[in-house]
Design a protein around this motif. Structure first.
Motif, PDB file in Angstrom:
ATOM      1  N   TYR A 267     -28.071  21.245  -9.945  1.00 41.37           N
ATOM      2  CA  TYR A 267     -29.125  20.248  -9.817  1.00 41.37           C
ATOM      3  C   TYR A 267     -30.193  20.769  -8.870  1.00 41.37           C
ATOM      4  CZ  TYR A 267     -25.958  16.930 -12.058  1.00 41.37           C
ATOM      5  OH  TYR A 267     -25.131  16.300 -12.947  1.00 41.37           O
ATOM      6  N   HIS A 268     -31.455  20.432  -9.144  1.00 44.61           N
ATOM      7  CA  HIS A 268     -32.543  20.942  -8.322  1.00 44.61           C
ATOM      8  C   HIS A 268     -32.464  20.326  -6.922  1.00 44.61           C
ATOM      9  CE1 HIS A 268     -36.531  22.130  -6.967  1.00 44.61           C
ATOM     10  NE2 HIS A 268     -36.589  22.930  -8.035  1.00 44.61           N
ATOM     11  N   PRO A 269     -32.672  21.145  -5.890  1.00 39.67           N
ATOM     12  CA  PRO A 269     -32.600  20.614  -4.520  1.00 39.67           C
ATOM     13  C   PRO A 269     -33.577  19.465  -4.261  1.00 39.67           C
ATOM     14  CG  PRO A 269     -32.571  23.004  -4.493  1.00 39.67           C
ATOM     15  CD  PRO A 269     -32.839  22.602  -5.901  1.00 39.67           C
ATOM     16  N   ALA A 270     -34.754  19.487  -4.879  1.00 38.07           N
ATOM     17  CA  ALA A 270     -35.720  18.411  -4.642  1.00 38.07           C
ATOM     18  C   ALA A 270     -35.163  17.063  -5.084  1.00 38.07           C
ATOM     19  CB  ALA A 270     -37.026  18.710  -5.386  1.00 38.07           C
ATOM     20  N   MET A 271     -34.461  17.066  -6.202  1.00 40.02           N
ATOM     21  CA  MET A 271     -33.885  15.810  -6.679  1.00 40.02           C
ATOM     22  C   MET A 271     -32.795  15.322  -5.738  1.00 40.02           C
ATOM     23  SD  MET A 271     -31.042  14.438  -8.383  1.00 40.02           S
ATOM     24  CE  MET A 271     -30.324  15.584  -9.547  1.00 40.02           C
ATOM     25  N   LEU A 272     -31.938  16.230  -5.270  1.00 42.34           N
ATOM     26  CA  LEU A 272     -30.846  15.833  -4.387  1.00 42.34           C
ATOM     27  C   LEU A 272     -31.362  15.391  -3.022  1.00 42.34           C
ATOM     28  CD1 LEU A 272     -28.247  18.595  -5.338  1.00 42.34           C
ATOM     29  CD2 LEU A 272     -28.143  16.156  -5.911  1.00 42.34           C
ATOM     30  N   VAL A 273     -32.412  16.050  -2.524  1.00 39.55           N
ATOM     31  CA  VAL A 273     -33.001  15.627  -1.253  1.00 39.55           C
ATOM     32  C   VAL A 273     -33.566  14.213  -1.382  1.00 39.55           C
ATOM     33  CG1 VAL A 273     -34.861  16.049   0.403  1.00 39.55           C
ATOM     34  CG2 VAL A 273     -33.493  17.957  -0.437  1.00 39.55           C
ATOM     35  N   ALA A 274     -34.295  13.955  -2.454  1.00 36.80           N
ATOM     36  CA  ALA A 274     -34.861  12.621  -2.662  1.00 36.80           C
ATOM     37  C   ALA A 274     -33.750  11.582  -2.832  1.00 36.80           C
ATOM     38  CB  ALA A 274     -35.778  12.625  -3.888  1.00 36.80           C
ATOM     39  N   LEU A 275     -32.700  11.944  -3.556  1.00 39.10           N
ATOM     40  CA  LEU A 275     -31.572  11.028  -3.749  1.00 39.10           C
ATOM     41  C   LEU A 275     -30.929  10.677  -2.417  1.00 39.10           C
ATOM     42  CD1 LEU A 275     -29.368   9.599  -5.467  1.00 39.10           C
ATOM     43  CD2 LEU A 275     -28.212  11.814  -5.619  1.00 39.10           C
ATOM     44  N   LEU A 276     -30.642  11.665  -1.602  1.00 37.94           N
ATOM     45  CA  LEU A 276     -30.008  11.421  -0.312  1.00 37.94           C
ATOM     46  C   LEU A 276     -30.919  10.613   0.604  1.00 37.94           C
ATOM     47  CD1 LEU A 276     -28.338  14.889   0.347  1.00 37.94           C
ATOM     48  CD2 LEU A 276     -27.146  12.724   0.005  1.00 37.94           C
ATOM     49  N   PHE A 277     -32.191  11.012   0.693  1.00 28.77           N
ATOM     50  CA  PHE A 277     -33.072  10.312   1.625  1.00 28.77           C
ATOM     51  C   PHE A 277     -33.263   8.858   1.203  1.00 28.77           C
ATOM     52  CE2 PHE A 277     -37.044   8.652   3.171  1.00 28.77           C
ATOM     53  CZ  PHE A 277     -36.977   8.960   4.518  1.00 28.77           C
ATOM     54  N   TYR A 278     -33.515   8.621  -0.084  1.00 23.67           N
ATOM     55  CA  TYR A 278     -33.712   7.237  -0.530  1.00 23.67           C
ATOM     56  C   TYR A 278     -32.442   6.420  -0.296  1.00 23.67           C
ATOM     57  CZ  TYR A 278     -34.601   3.185  -3.458  1.00 23.67           C
ATOM     58  OH  TYR A 278     -34.758   1.902  -3.907  1.00 23.67           O
ATOM     59  N   GLY A 279     -31.283   7.014  -0.562  1.00 22.77           N
ATOM     60  CA  GLY A 279     -30.040   6.295  -0.312  1.00 22.77           C
ATOM     61  C   GLY A 279     -29.876   5.947   1.155  1.00 22.77           C
ATOM     62  N   TYR A 280     -30.078   6.906   2.041  1.00 23.62           N
ATOM     63  CA  TYR A 280     -29.895   6.657   3.466  1.00 23.62           C
ATOM     64  C   TYR A 280     -30.921   5.653   3.981  1.00 23.62           C
ATOM     65  CZ  TYR A 280     -26.958  10.879   3.345  1.00 23.62           C
ATOM     66  OH  TYR A 280     -25.993  11.804   3.048  1.00 23.62           O
ATOM     67  N   ALA A 281     -32.158   5.732   3.479  1.00 25.57           N
ATOM     68  CA  ALA A 281     -33.212   4.844   3.944  1.00 25.57           C
ATOM     69  C   ALA A 281     -33.022   3.421   3.442  1.00 25.57           C
ATOM     70  CB  ALA A 281     -34.581   5.364   3.508  1.00 25.57           C
ATOM     71  N   THR A 282     -32.181   3.238   2.438  1.00 24.18           N
ATOM     72  CA  THR A 282     -31.911   1.891   1.919  1.00 24.18           C
ATOM     73  C   THR A 282     -30.484   1.440   2.186  1.00 24.18           C
ATOM     74  OG1 THR A 282     -31.435   2.846  -0.268  1.00 24.18           O
ATOM     75  CG2 THR A 282     -33.674   2.036   0.124  1.00 24.18           C
ATOM     76  N   GLY A 283     -29.761   2.184   3.031  1.00 16.39           N
ATOM     77  CA  GLY A 283     -28.441   1.746   3.453  1.00 16.39           C
ATOM     78  C   GLY A 283     -27.290   2.182   2.582  1.00 16.39           C
ATOM     79  N   VAL A 284     -27.496   3.164   1.686  1.00 20.14           N
ATOM     80  CA  VAL A 284     -26.407   3.684   0.855  1.00 20.14           C
ATOM     81  C   VAL A 284     -26.057   5.065   1.400  1.00 20.14           C
ATOM     82  CG1 VAL A 284     -25.631   4.237  -1.480  1.00 20.14           C
ATOM     83  CG2 VAL A 284     -27.332   2.429  -1.124  1.00 20.14           C
ATOM     84  N   PHE A 285     -24.912   5.176   2.071  1.00 18.26           N
ATOM     85  CA  PHE A 285     -24.570   6.412   2.770  1.00 18.26           C
ATOM     86  C   PHE A 285     -23.439   7.183   2.099  1.00 18.26           C
ATOM     87  CE2 PHE A 285     -26.356   3.530   5.969  1.00 18.26           C
ATOM     88  CZ  PHE A 285     -27.366   4.329   6.473  1.00 18.26           C
ATOM     89  N   SER A 286     -22.516   6.522   1.492  1.00 18.44           N
ATOM     90  CA  SER A 286     -21.361   7.187   0.893  1.00 18.44           C
ATOM     91  C   SER A 286     -21.780   7.992  -0.331  1.00 18.44           C
ATOM     92  CB  SER A 286     -20.313   6.147   0.496  1.00 18.44           C
ATOM     93  OG  SER A 286     -19.375   6.680  -0.408  1.00 18.44           O
ATOM     94  N   SER A 287     -21.259   9.215  -0.441  1.00 19.79           N
ATOM     95  CA  SER A 287     -21.546  10.047  -1.616  1.00 19.79           C
ATOM     96  C   SER A 287     -21.024   9.400  -2.887  1.00 19.79           C
ATOM     97  CB  SER A 287     -20.938  11.439  -1.432  1.00 19.79           C
ATOM     98  OG  SER A 287     -21.537  12.107  -0.344  1.00 19.79           O
ATOM     99  N   ARG A 288     -19.901   8.731  -2.798  1.00 17.46           N
ATOM    100  CA  ARG A 288     -19.367   8.040  -3.971  1.00 17.46           C
ATOM    101  C   ARG A 288     -20.285   6.900  -4.401  1.00 17.46           C
ATOM    102  NH1 ARG A 288     -14.274   9.465  -5.414  1.00 17.46           N
ATOM    103  NH2 ARG A 288     -13.051  10.658  -3.892  1.00 17.46           N
ATOM    104  N   LYS A 289     -20.800   6.147  -3.445  1.00 11.84           N
ATOM    105  CA  LYS A 289     -21.700   5.054  -3.796  1.00 11.84           C
ATOM    106  C   LYS A 289     -23.024   5.572  -4.336  1.00 11.84           C
ATOM    107  CE  LYS A 289     -19.748   1.562  -0.717  1.00 11.84           C
ATOM    108  NZ  LYS A 289     -20.000   0.620   0.413  1.00 11.84           N
ATOM    109  N   LEU A 290     -23.486   6.701  -3.809  1.00 10.65           N
ATOM    110  CA  LEU A 290     -24.704   7.304  -4.335  1.00 10.65           C
ATOM    111  C   LEU A 290     -24.497   7.744  -5.781  1.00 10.65           C
ATOM    112  CD1 LEU A 290     -25.842   9.442  -1.268  1.00 10.65           C
ATOM    113  CD2 LEU A 290     -27.057   7.485  -2.233  1.00 10.65           C
ATOM    114  N   ALA A 291     -23.351   8.354  -6.061  1.00  8.80           N
ATOM    115  CA  ALA A 291     -23.065   8.782  -7.429  1.00  8.80           C
ATOM    116  C   ALA A 291     -22.982   7.581  -8.360  1.00  8.80           C
ATOM    117  CB  ALA A 291     -21.764   9.581  -7.469  1.00  8.80           C
TER     118      ALA A 291
END
Length: 263
Positions: A57-81
């Motif tokens: 997966y492209h790093p830009a997509m994963l960075v955006a996924l992680l940042f948006y999740g953390y900024a909206t209160g979704v921290f668990s990798s399982r919950k992000l998936a």
């Protein structure tokens, strides 16, 4: 009077498949995060994948996924998936791809230091644009103990202190993500095998509904019998009433009233 409801049609496919750009309104936070991340320098992350045989997966997509999740209160990798399937915003960020929780967790651990710097850069850009918050992250510098005058707020020293505050915000986000990934996973909701196919689910739903209706009828019948018994208990029964007095067969002994004789 008949009501003309909006049609709910879950079966007819779209004639023209929607673009992920159509999933969200123009001012949605997920769009904003993707636009900022796409303008960051991610060459050092991209170079780390050189020579790999698989299609990562492209790093830009994963960075955006992680940042948006953390900024909206979704921290668990399982919950992000899981959110890449359940949430329109996350699906838009991932462009209808579905990285699993292991991919997300490994990416975070592999580029932990780089992600901290990238997340701080996202917050600094948002703050420079005049935003006061980005998701749950405060950008207005309210935690800085300094003179709040306009001149001080524009000073270089204040800007440095603000950057340190935002770095602290990022450290908190990364710490919460680490805690979430190390928390024991709750038992998953596992559908029985007979419920995994739609046709079987519909048959089971119909059987369950019939059972509930039969149970309701039985309860109504039982309640009716209880009410009948209570009503009979309140009303005196024939057995408890005294029998009517029997008519006497003996002739009466009372003399007839004498009529006075006319003279």
């Amino acid at each position: 009077m008949a009501v003309n409801f909006v049609t709910v049609d879950r079966e007819t496919p779209d004639l023209f498949p929607a673009s992920v750009q159509e999933y969200l309104p123009e001012d949605h936070l997920a769009r904003f995060v993707v636009e900022i991340v796409d303008r960051l320098d991610l060459s050092h992350l991209v170079a780390a994948y050189a020579g790999t045989g698989s299609r990562p997966y492209h790093p830009a997509m994963l960075v955006a996924l992680l940042f948006y999740g953390y900024a909206t209160g979704v921290f668990s990798s399982r919950k992000l998936a899981l959110a890449t399937h359940d949430s329109i915003a996350f699906r838009s960020i991932c462009a209808n791809t579905y990285p699993d929780h292991r991919t997300i967790a490994d990416f975070r651990k592999r580029f932990l230091d780089e992600l901290a710097g990238l997340f701080t850069a996202v917050l600094l850009i948002a703050q420079a644009m005049g935003l006061l918050k980005l998701g749950t992250v405060s950008l207005d510098g309210t935690k800085i103990k300094a003179n709040a005058s306009k001149h001080k707020a524009l000073s270089y020293a204040h800007a440095n202190r603000l950057e340190e505050q935002l770095k602290g915000e990022v450290e908190d986000l990364m710490r919460l993500a680490e805690q979430a990934d190390n928390t024991p996973r709750p038992a998953p909701l596992d559908l029985p095998s007979e419920l995994k196919r739609r046709e079987q689910r519909l048959a089971v739903i119909a059987a369950a509904k019939a059972e509930i209706q039969a149970r309701a009828r039985a309860l109504r019948g039982r309640a009716g019998r209880v009410r009948t018994q209570a009503r009979r208990a309140r009303s005196p029964s024939r057995a408890s009433c005294p029998p009517p007095a029997a008519a006497s067969s003996r002739p009466t002994t009372r003399r007839p009233t004498s009529i006075p004789r006319r003279t």
